[in-house]
Design a protein around this motif. Structure first.
Motif, PDB file in Angstrom:
ATOM      1  N   LEU A 231       0.825  -1.208   0.000  1.00  0.00           N
ATOM      2  CA  LEU A 231       0.000   0.000   0.000  1.00  0.00           C
ATOM      3  C   LEU A 231       0.866   1.268   0.000  1.00  0.00           C
ATOM      4  CD1 LEU A 231      -2.875  -0.983   2.477  1.00  0.00           C
ATOM      5  CD2 LEU A 231      -3.004  -0.747  -0.018  1.00  0.00           C
ATOM      6  N   LEU A 232       1.960   1.263   0.758  1.00  0.00           N
ATOM      7  CA  LEU A 232       2.846   2.417   0.778  1.00  0.00           C
ATOM      8  C   LEU A 232       3.448   2.674  -0.600  1.00  0.00           C
ATOM      9  CD1 LEU A 232       4.736   1.849   4.162  1.00  0.00           C
ATOM     10  CD2 LEU A 232       3.081   3.669   3.666  1.00  0.00           C
ATOM     11  N   LEU A 233       3.917   1.609  -1.242  1.00  0.00           N
ATOM     12  CA  LEU A 233       4.508   1.769  -2.573  1.00  0.00           C
ATOM     13  C   LEU A 233       3.452   2.142  -3.607  1.00  0.00           C
ATOM     14  CD1 LEU A 233       7.042  -1.205  -2.613  1.00  0.00           C
ATOM     15  CD2 LEU A 233       7.561   1.226  -2.406  1.00  0.00           C
ATOM     16  N   LEU A 234       2.267   1.559  -3.480  1.00  0.00           N
ATOM     17  CA  LEU A 234       1.193   1.876  -4.422  1.00  0.00           C
ATOM     18  C   LEU A 234       0.764   3.337  -4.292  1.00  0.00           C
ATOM     19  CD1 LEU A 234      -0.870   0.970  -6.533  1.00  0.00           C
ATOM     20  CD2 LEU A 234      -2.381   0.288  -4.649  1.00  0.00           C
ATOM     21  N   ALA A 235       0.592   3.797  -3.065  1.00  0.00           N
ATOM     22  CA  ALA A 235       0.187   5.187  -2.847  1.00  0.00           C
ATOM     23  C   ALA A 235       1.253   6.149  -3.365  1.00  0.00           C
ATOM     24  CB  ALA A 235      -0.080   5.427  -1.365  1.00  0.00           C
ATOM     25  N   THR A 236       2.515   5.808  -3.146  1.00  0.00           N
ATOM     26  CA  THR A 236       3.616   6.647  -3.642  1.00  0.00           C
ATOM     27  C   THR A 236       3.614   6.692  -5.161  1.00  0.00           C
ATOM     28  OG1 THR A 236       4.941   6.035  -1.712  1.00  0.00           O
ATOM     29  CG2 THR A 236       6.099   7.002  -3.575  1.00  0.00           C
ATOM     30  N   THR A 237       3.429   5.531  -5.781  1.00  0.00           N
ATOM     31  CA  THR A 237       3.423   5.456  -7.243  1.00  0.00           C
ATOM     32  C   THR A 237       2.249   6.215  -7.838  1.00  0.00           C
ATOM     33  OG1 THR A 237       4.501   3.284  -7.122  1.00  0.00           O
ATOM     34  CG2 THR A 237       3.434   3.871  -9.199  1.00  0.00           C
TER      35      THR A 237
ATOM     36  N   ARG B 233       1.125  13.458 -10.309  1.00  0.00           N
ATOM     37  CA  ARG B 233       1.958  14.659 -10.392  1.00  0.00           C
ATOM     38  C   ARG B 233       2.667  14.798 -11.731  1.00  0.00           C
ATOM     39  NH1 ARG B 233       6.157  14.600  -6.004  1.00  0.00           N
ATOM     40  NH2 ARG B 233       6.731  16.549  -7.040  1.00  0.00           N
ATOM     41  N   ILE B 234       2.878  13.693 -12.425  1.00  0.00           N
ATOM     42  CA  ILE B 234       3.628  13.769 -13.673  1.00  0.00           C
ATOM     43  C   ILE B 234       2.872  14.554 -14.735  1.00  0.00           C
ATOM     44  CG2 ILE B 234       2.800  11.708 -14.902  1.00  0.00           C
ATOM     45  CD1 ILE B 234       5.742  11.070 -15.479  1.00  0.00           C
ATOM     46  N   TRP B 235       1.561  14.677 -14.565  1.00  0.00           N
ATOM     47  CA  TRP B 235       0.761  15.433 -15.533  1.00  0.00           C
ATOM     48  C   TRP B 235       0.597  16.886 -15.118  1.00  0.00           C
ATOM     49  CZ3 TRP B 235       0.802  12.935 -19.757  1.00  0.00           C
ATOM     50  CH2 TRP B 235       0.784  11.545 -19.756  1.00  0.00           C
ATOM     51  N   HIS B 236       1.156  17.263 -13.995  1.00  0.00           N
ATOM     52  CA  HIS B 236       1.126  18.644 -13.556  1.00  0.00           C
ATOM     53  C   HIS B 236       2.422  19.333 -13.961  1.00  0.00           C
ATOM     54  CE1 HIS B 236      -1.939  17.614 -10.134  1.00  0.00           C
ATOM     55  NE2 HIS B 236      -2.425  17.432 -11.339  1.00  0.00           N
ATOM     56  N   PRO B 237       2.442  20.638 -14.001  1.00  0.00           N
ATOM     57  CA  PRO B 237       3.701  21.345 -14.294  1.00  0.00           C
ATOM     58  C   PRO B 237       4.796  20.895 -13.323  1.00  0.00           C
ATOM     59  CG  PRO B 237       1.869  22.876 -14.353  1.00  0.00           C
ATOM     60  CD  PRO B 237       1.316  21.573 -13.861  1.00  0.00           C
TER      61      PRO B 237
ATOM     62  N   ILE C 282       8.519  12.796 -20.200  1.00  0.00           N
ATOM     63  CA  ILE C 282       7.054  12.833 -20.147  1.00  0.00           C
ATOM     64  C   ILE C 282       6.582  14.182 -19.606  1.00  0.00           C
ATOM     65  CG2 ILE C 282       5.009  11.829 -19.053  1.00  0.00           C
ATOM     66  CD1 ILE C 282       6.466   9.129 -19.103  1.00  0.00           C
ATOM     67  N   GLN C 283       7.247  14.652 -18.558  1.00  0.00           N
ATOM     68  CA  GLN C 283       6.881  15.963 -18.020  1.00  0.00           C
ATOM     69  C   GLN C 283       7.125  17.073 -19.044  1.00  0.00           C
ATOM     70  OE1 GLN C 283       9.026  15.892 -14.102  1.00  0.00           O
ATOM     71  NE2 GLN C 283       7.022  16.468 -13.332  1.00  0.00           N
ATOM     72  N   TYR C 284       8.225  16.973 -19.776  1.00  0.00           N
ATOM     73  CA  TYR C 284       8.505  17.966 -20.815  1.00  0.00           C
ATOM     74  C   TYR C 284       7.407  17.963 -21.867  1.00  0.00           C
ATOM     75  CZ  TYR C 284      13.211  19.507 -19.539  1.00  0.00           C
ATOM     76  OH  TYR C 284      14.283  20.106 -18.922  1.00  0.00           O
ATOM     77  N   ALA C 285       6.980  16.784 -22.274  1.00  0.00           N
ATOM     78  CA  ALA C 285       5.920  16.692 -23.275  1.00  0.00           C
ATOM     79  C   ALA C 285       4.621  17.298 -22.745  1.00  0.00           C
ATOM     80  CB  ALA C 285       5.709  15.237 -23.675  1.00  0.00           C
ATOM     81  N   ARG C 286       4.333  17.053 -21.475  1.00  0.00           N
ATOM     82  CA  ARG C 286       3.120  17.601 -20.868  1.00  0.00           C
ATOM     83  C   ARG C 286       3.172  19.126 -20.827  1.00  0.00           C
ATOM     84  NH1 ARG C 286      -0.832  19.459 -19.662  1.00  0.00           N
ATOM     85  NH2 ARG C 286      -2.360  18.970 -18.041  1.00  0.00           N
ATOM     86  N   GLU C 287       4.365  19.682 -20.675  1.00  0.00           N
ATOM     87  CA  GLU C 287       4.528  21.134 -20.610  1.00  0.00           C
ATOM     88  C   GLU C 287       4.798  21.748 -21.977  1.00  0.00           C
ATOM     89  OE1 GLU C 287       7.645  21.736 -17.750  1.00  0.00           O
ATOM     90  OE2 GLU C 287       6.682  20.392 -16.316  1.00  0.00           O
TER      91      GLU C 287
ATOM     92  N   PRO D 103      10.843  15.618  -6.513  1.00  0.00           N
ATOM     93  CA  PRO D 103      10.524  15.608  -7.942  1.00  0.00           C
ATOM     94  C   PRO D 103      10.092  14.217  -8.385  1.00  0.00           C
ATOM     95  CG  PRO D 103      12.583  16.768  -7.535  1.00  0.00           C
ATOM     96  CD  PRO D 103      12.190  16.128  -6.236  1.00  0.00           C
ATOM     97  N   VAL D 104       9.251  14.165  -9.396  1.00  0.00           N
ATOM     98  CA  VAL D 104       8.688  12.890  -9.820  1.00  0.00           C
ATOM     99  C   VAL D 104       9.775  11.918 -10.248  1.00  0.00           C
ATOM    100  CG1 VAL D 104       7.236  11.778 -11.564  1.00  0.00           C
ATOM    101  CG2 VAL D 104       6.447  13.858 -10.437  1.00  0.00           C
ATOM    102  N   TYR D 105      10.813  12.414 -10.922  1.00  0.00           N
ATOM    103  CA  TYR D 105      11.851  11.485 -11.394  1.00  0.00           C
ATOM    104  C   TYR D 105      12.692  10.950 -10.242  1.00  0.00           C
ATOM    105  CZ  TYR D 105      15.017  15.578 -11.430  1.00  0.00           C
ATOM    106  OH  TYR D 105      15.756  16.692 -11.091  1.00  0.00           O
ATOM    107  N   TRP D 106      12.846  11.717  -9.149  1.00  0.00           N
ATOM    108  CA  TRP D 106      13.478  11.154  -7.947  1.00  0.00           C
ATOM    109  C   TRP D 106      12.594  10.052  -7.371  1.00  0.00           C
ATOM    110  CZ3 TRP D 106      15.667  15.488  -4.246  1.00  0.00           C
ATOM    111  CH2 TRP D 106      16.457  16.375  -4.978  1.00  0.00           C
ATOM    112  N   LEU D 107      11.325  10.370  -7.280  1.00  0.00           N
ATOM    113  CA  LEU D 107      10.377   9.438  -6.676  1.00  0.00           C
ATOM    114  C   LEU D 107      10.311   8.143  -7.478  1.00  0.00           C
ATOM    115  CD1 LEU D 107       8.565   9.806  -4.157  1.00  0.00           C
ATOM    116  CD2 LEU D 107       6.695  10.389  -5.706  1.00  0.00           C
TER     117      LEU D 107
END
Length: 418
Positions: free
Chosen positions: A17-23, A29-33, A243-248, A346-350
């Protein structure tokens, strides 16, 4: 139902559950700026100071090991004295032998050192580095593997400070370094092993992503993937940035291309498997057949560690505590830190952190959990972010130091420390 059965039912669910919630949080967040805007400019002088302090701390640890060996074996050369300090239960001997003789599918009298046919399970960059320095200096391989550690740790310390300080501030960066230095097993940073090298490569890879330096990331990511299997996971970090770059509505292709650096490192290692064994995945077969080791689900790791805790304490209390119990604590701590910092990192760290935990701890026979934790600096960073007050930080530092001291004593007594 026994306590063991209850724990074996609940704890794997908690970890999942911890890993799932983190993921899930990371995927949202990856779809946010992106949150790559730094709060401070990089402090280059403080970065250099941090690196020098970590170098000095590691040098002190390396000197301690040398003095310990020379005191226990007076009259022995330094290289031989170091061999007495580091038990055969760790991999130091294998790296030194690989540096001298290299890989080879040779058995018995044809082998240039014992178990040479099994050594493909160790990645090539650290032995190659030792071999290069040894060729230039003419020093004993053990001395070289021991002497380069403070330099590598200094590079790692500077990189970790430079990664954290612009985003979270100087105080958080300093406490992260302190927590890292006090972690149980941190003495491995001063041993002829891959801990310092891998940490240096991965933190600088993340720094280069943060500073948008593509070519340095490709080079460092390539070397990280030639140092440990988890180095290839840096490719995923680059993909997340793309992916974040593409979203932005930025051009993502440069970071997609950059992900090929770590992929090329992993590919080079697989090519060595094919060259020496005629099998791209010889390392996996050897691990499974010789050590009963392979990838698995982290929940199963939790399950069998609990079995070991309750099943071995009467036979070997040291194994039950320092391998099984501490391994379980490391898994729960890692999953908790990633979960608690899922909104700040940051998402890529996570993404890299979750993948690292799944690969490093999702094994069929986990013996070295504290050592693997050393290579994920998001864990001490998570504690630095969680502990808001200095008394909390000092308390945690004291707990770390106490456990770490007991762990070191076991190591020096050739206890079950791997």
């Amino acid at each position: 139902m026994s306590w063991l059965s209850v724990l074996q039912l609940l704890l794997p669910i908690v970890v999942a559950l911890l890993l799932l919630a983190t993921t899930v949080r990371g995927m949202v967040r990856i779809w946010h700026p992106s949150t790559d805007n730094m709060t401070e400019a990089p402090d280059h002088k403080a970065t250099l100071t941090a690196g020098l302090l970590l170098l000095a701390a590691c040098a002190a640890g390396a000197a301690f090991f040398a003095l310990w060996g020379l005191r226990a074996h007076p009259g022995e050369p330094l290289g031989q004295a170091l061999r007495y300090v580091f038990p055969t239960s760790i991999d130091a001997d294998h790296y030194i032998q690989l540096a001298q003789y290299g890989y080879g599918n040779y058995i018995g009298a044809d082998a240039m050192f014992p178990d040479q046919h099994l050594m493909i399970v160790f990645f090539p960059f650290f032995p190659a580095l030792i071999g290069l320095v040894q060729a230039v200096t003419g020093l004993d391989g053990y001395i070289v593997g021991w002497a380069v550690q403070p330099i590598l740790m200094g590079i790692a310390g500077a990189g970790l400070f430079r990664l954290i300080q612009p985003r979270f501030g100087k105080q958080t960066a300093v406490w992260t370094l302190l927590f890292l230095a006090a972690m149980p097993g941190s003495f491995f940073f001063a041993a002829p092993m891959t801990e310092s090298l891998y940490l240096a490569l991965t933190v600088w890879a993340l720094v280069f992503i943060q500073e948008q330096k593509i070519l340095p990331f490709v080079m460092v990511g390539f070397l990280a993937a030639l140092t440990r299997s988890t180095g290839g996971l840096l490719a995923g970090a680059a993909v997340l940035v793309a992916i974040q770059y593409a979203r932005e509505q930025k051009k993502p292709w440069s970071w997609l291309a950059a992900s090929l650096g770590p992929c090329a490192g992993t590919g080079t290692y697989l090519l060595l498997n094919q060259y020496y064994y005629g099998n791209w995945f010889a390392f996996a077969e050897i691990q499974k057949s010789h050590w009963s080791q392979g990838l698995g689900w982290i929940g199963n790791t939790v399950h069998y560690l609990l079995d070991y805790i309750f099943g071995t304490y009467k036979v070997s209390m040291q194994f039950a505590i320092y391998v099984s119990l501490l391994g379980l604590v490391c898994i729960l701590w890692a999953c908790s830190m990633l979960f608690l910092s899922r909104k700040q990192l940051p998402v890529y760290w996570l993404g890299y952190g979750v993948a690292y935990v799944l690969v490093a701890y999702g094994t069929t026979w986990l013996l070295s959990a504290p050592r693997y934790a050393l290579s994920l600096p998001l864990l001490p960073l998570g504690m630095a972010l969680l502990c808001k007050k200095n008394w909390q930080r000092i308390l945690f530092l004291g707990v770390e130091g106490w456990i770490g001291t007991l762990y070191l004593i076991q190591f020096l007594q050739w206890g079950p420390i791997y």
